[in-house]
Design a protein around this motif. Structure first.
Motif, short mmCIF file in Angstrom:
data_model
loop_
_atom_site.label_atom_id
_atom_site.label_comp_id
_atom_site.label_asym_id
_atom_site.label_seq_id
_atom_site.Cartn_x
_atom_site.Cartn_y
_atom_site.Cartn_z
N GLU A 91 0.83 -1.21 0.00
CA GLU A 91 0.00 0.00 0.00
C GLU A 91 0.87 1.26 0.00
O GLU A 91 0.55 2.25 -0.67
CB GLU A 91 -0.95 0.01 1.21
CG GLU A 91 -2.08 -1.00 1.15
CD GLU A 91 -2.92 -0.89 -0.13
OE1 GLU A 91 -3.13 0.23 -0.63
OE2 GLU A 91 -3.35 -1.95 -0.64
N GLY A 210 -16.28 -2.79 1.15
CA GLY A 210 -15.37 -1.73 0.70
C GLY A 210 -14.03 -2.23 0.20
O GLY A 210 -13.16 -1.42 -0.16
N TRP A 214 -11.09 0.00 -1.54
CA TRP A 214 -9.85 0.22 -0.77
C TRP A 214 -8.63 -0.15 -1.61
O TRP A 214 -7.66 0.59 -1.69
CB TRP A 214 -9.91 -0.59 0.51
CG TRP A 214 -8.68 -0.47 1.37
CD1 TRP A 214 -7.66 -1.37 1.50
CD2 TRP A 214 -8.34 0.64 2.23
NE1 TRP A 214 -6.72 -0.89 2.38
CE2 TRP A 214 -7.11 0.34 2.85
CE3 TRP A 214 -8.96 1.85 2.53
CZ2 TRP A 214 -6.49 1.21 3.75
CZ3 TRP A 214 -8.34 2.71 3.44
CH2 TRP A 214 -7.11 2.39 4.02
N HIS A 215 -8.69 -1.32 -2.24
CA HIS A 215 -7.53 -1.77 -3.01
C HIS A 215 -7.35 -0.98 -4.30
O HIS A 215 -6.27 -1.01 -4.90
CB HIS A 215 -7.62 -3.28 -3.28
CG HIS A 215 -7.58 -4.08 -2.01
ND1 HIS A 215 -6.53 -3.99 -1.11
CD2 HIS A 215 -8.47 -4.94 -1.45
CE1 HIS A 215 -6.77 -4.77 -0.06
NE2 HIS A 215 -7.95 -5.34 -0.25
N ARG A 218 -9.37 4.08 -3.49
CA ARG A 218 -10.46 5.02 -3.19
C ARG A 218 -10.80 4.91 -1.70
O ARG A 218 -11.82 4.37 -1.30
CB ARG A 218 -11.63 4.74 -4.11
CG ARG A 218 -11.25 5.16 -5.54
CD ARG A 218 -12.10 4.58 -6.61
NE ARG A 218 -13.49 4.95 -6.51
CZ ARG A 218 -14.39 4.70 -7.47
NH1 ARG A 218 -13.99 4.14 -8.60
NH2 ARG A 218 -15.65 5.03 -7.31
N GLU A 219 -9.84 5.39 -0.90
CA GLU A 219 -9.86 5.10 0.53
C GLU A 219 -11.00 5.78 1.27
O GLU A 219 -11.58 5.18 2.18
CB GLU A 219 -8.50 5.49 1.14
CG GLU A 219 -7.37 4.65 0.57
CD GLU A 219 -6.04 4.89 1.23
OE1 GLU A 219 -5.94 5.78 2.10
OE2 GLU A 219 -5.08 4.18 0.88
N GLU A 220 -11.33 7.02 0.89
CA GLU A 220 -12.41 7.70 1.63
C GLU A 220 -13.74 6.99 1.41
O GLU A 220 -14.54 6.84 2.34
CB GLU A 220 -12.50 9.18 1.24
CG GLU A 220 -11.78 10.09 2.22
CD GLU A 220 -11.91 9.65 3.70
OE1 GLU A 220 -13.04 9.52 4.20
OE2 GLU A 220 -10.89 9.43 4.36
N ALA A 222 -14.11 3.82 0.77
CA ALA A 222 -14.05 2.56 1.53
C ALA A 222 -14.29 2.83 3.02
O ALA A 222 -15.01 2.09 3.69
CB ALA A 222 -12.70 1.89 1.33
N ARG A 223 -13.69 3.93 3.52
CA ARG A 223 -13.91 4.27 4.95
C ARG A 223 -15.37 4.58 5.22
O ARG A 223 -15.91 4.21 6.27
CB ARG A 223 -13.06 5.49 5.34
CG ARG A 223 -11.66 5.12 5.74
CD ARG A 223 -10.91 6.28 6.38
NE ARG A 223 -9.51 5.99 6.23
CZ ARG A 223 -8.72 6.48 5.28
NH1 ARG A 223 -9.18 7.36 4.43
NH2 ARG A 223 -7.46 6.11 5.20
N MET A 250 -11.59 -8.15 4.77
CA MET A 250 -11.72 -6.68 4.80
C MET A 250 -12.34 -6.23 6.12
O MET A 250 -11.86 -5.28 6.76
CB MET A 250 -12.58 -6.22 3.62
CG MET A 250 -12.71 -4.72 3.51
SD MET A 250 -11.09 -3.96 3.20
CE MET A 250 -11.52 -2.23 3.24
N TYR A 254 -10.68 -3.60 9.20
CA TYR A 254 -11.21 -2.24 9.38
C TYR A 254 -10.35 -1.37 10.29
O TYR A 254 -10.18 -0.18 10.02
CB TYR A 254 -12.65 -2.29 9.90
CG TYR A 254 -13.71 -2.43 8.82
CD1 TYR A 254 -13.38 -2.49 7.48
CD2 TYR A 254 -15.07 -2.48 9.16
CE1 TYR A 254 -14.36 -2.63 6.50
CE2 TYR A 254 -16.05 -2.59 8.18
CZ TYR A 254 -15.70 -2.66 6.85
OH TYR A 254 -16.67 -2.79 5.89
N LEU A 257 -7.94 0.82 8.52
CA LEU A 257 -8.47 1.94 7.72
C LEU A 257 -8.49 3.22 8.53
O LEU A 257 -8.57 4.31 7.97
CB LEU A 257 -9.91 1.63 7.27
CG LEU A 257 -10.11 0.84 5.98
CD1 LEU A 257 -9.45 -0.50 6.02
CD2 LEU A 257 -11.59 0.69 5.64
#
Ligand code: SF4
Ligand code: SF4
Length: 420
Positions: A91, A210, A214-215, A218-220, A222-223, A250, A254, A257
């Protein structure tokens, strides 16, 4: 650089420092086994990210290719005697590339559409049904190669009478792709958990886990989904079970994240501690279920995320061994990734198909009549594999296979009629 960026870099560097370059992870890595190149191995990828983070080499096309061909299966973490959390390094490498090569995560329209649909479960379900109906239509060549994945015979699962209010509760997590394409597997798992004595509840506000977002970086987004799920399942303290190894991994992850958000991290930790695969509950159930087969030969394609991240990867094989009258044939590589890996088989179909063909050679030697899976991505990929290798075998989720065996042991067919 922001504090958050420093934190992810710090965590990655800590993992890199634990790596003593022993190479024990290499034989476990599917991409290294495919090419034999160090850059396609966990050790090679760690060395590249280390060089970039220490400003010794550039974050260029070479790094981008090396990381993008990683399946993210995390078999290297299970194999590593030093406990290196490789995914932190992966990551971090991708985050550096986000700055130096902003287009490196660019997706074609098929995975882009899929990512969008993970937030729109009803549309995903309608499109999955349409895809199944039109899979035999003339399609562009790229899609035509993937269409056999959708050749799946759905089964109608009759719910068993619900357990009484006093029964121990189990919260059920659906997963977006699992529920859209393989809801019969979810229905079968719920029926078996009820029969085993659990009061199964479906919090209606739950969302996609998510993982795909996430992968894809697009982290926001996924959060946002993670927060929704944490809230949806906070109404009780019961275990949260799922039938998809990718989702389970996943949900368990969490807390990572929210590295930079202590309040949500604490809630995520409480949630993750309750997450387990549905088989662990079945194993500890108030009532022990019996299973009767029909003389089939059965092989397993395990979920790499169940094995390497969620934990409990030995249970699918144990359950298959418990079906009287069927023969479970364990495969040496059953825990190795089939090449599905989220959207990897759409992004890198050429490597995904090579990995799949290698796997199918091993499957074919076992001469199975049934290929059992525990994750929706594997179900799609193995269905394609069975077609490509002209095997006369059916692919299905373990829950569905066990549900029929359970009814048979009770002298019923899946539609509730008496057998024979
Ligand atoms: S990741 Fe682990 S197994 Fe792989 S080279 Fe480093 S220390 Fe060895
Ligand atoms: S995550 Fe899987 S493909 Fe990637 S380096 Fe580790 S073992 Fe290899």
């Amino acid at each position: 650089m922001s504090d958050m960026a420093e934190l992810w870099m710090e965590k990655a560097l800590a993992e890199i420092h634990h790596c003593n370059k022993c190479g024990f992870c290499l034989p476990a890595c599917p991409t290294y086994r495919l090419t034999g190149n160090e850059v396609d191995s966990p050790r090679g990828r760690i060395a590249l990210v280390e060089g970039v983070l220490n400003n010794e080499i550039a974050a260029d096309e070479g790094l981008s290719a090396s990381l993008s061909y990683c399946l993210g299966c995390r078999a290297c973490e299970t194999a590593c005697p030093s406990g290196v959390q490789y995914h932190r390094v992966l990551e971090a490498g991708k985050k550096v590339l986000d700055r130096t090569k902003p287009g490196h995560r660019q997706l074609t329209w098929v995975p882009r559409t899929l990512l969008k649909l993970t937030r729109q479960p009803k549309r995903l379900k309608r499109l999955a049904a349409l895809g199944r109906r039109t899979a035999h239509w003339p399609l562009p060549s790229r899609l035509k190669a993937l269409a056999p994945m959708l050749d799946y015979r759905e089964e109608s699962i009759q719910p068993v009478p619900p357990a009484p209010q006093s029964a121990p509760p189990a919260f059920f997590f659906h997963g977006c792709v699992q529920e859209a394409l393989f809801h019969d597997a979810n229905d079968a798992a719920k029926a078996l958990l009820s029969a085993a004595g659990y009061r199964v509840e479906d919090p209606p506000q739950q969302a996609c886990c998510g993982a795909l977002l996430w992968h894809a970086g697009r982290e926001e987004e996924a959060r946002d989904l993670a927060r929704r799920n944490i809230v949806a399942f906070e109404q009780g303290a019961a275990p949260v079970v799922n039938t998809a190894g990718g989702c389970g991994a996943m949900l368990k992850s969490y807390p990572e994240l929210f590295d930079e958000d202590p309040a949500w991290r604490e809630r995520a930790e409480r949630f993750a501690a309750r997450v387990s695969d549905w088989l662990s509950l079945l194993e500890a159930a108030p009532h022990r279920l019996e299973y009767q087969g029909t003389g089939e030969r059965v092989v397993l394609q395990n979920s790499c995320h169940l094995v390497n991240v969620e934990g409990g990867g030995e249970r699918p094989g144990q359950m298959l061994g418990a079906v009287a009258g069927d023969t479970y044939v364990p495969l040496a590589g059953q825990d190795r990734c089939c090449g599905s890996a989220g959207i990897y088989n759409i992004q890198h179909p050429e490597w995904a198909l090579q990995l799949l063909d290698q796997k199918m050679d091993e499957v074919a030697q076992a001469q199975p009549t049934r290929v059992v899976v525990v994750n929706p991505g594997c179900a799609l990929q193995m269905t394609l594999g069975v077609k490509r290798s002209h095997l006369n075998a059916e692919v299905e989720h373990l829950a569905r296979y066990l549900y029929r065996a359970f009814l048979r042991a009770q002298g019923q067919t899946e539609r509730g009629h008496q057998v024979g």
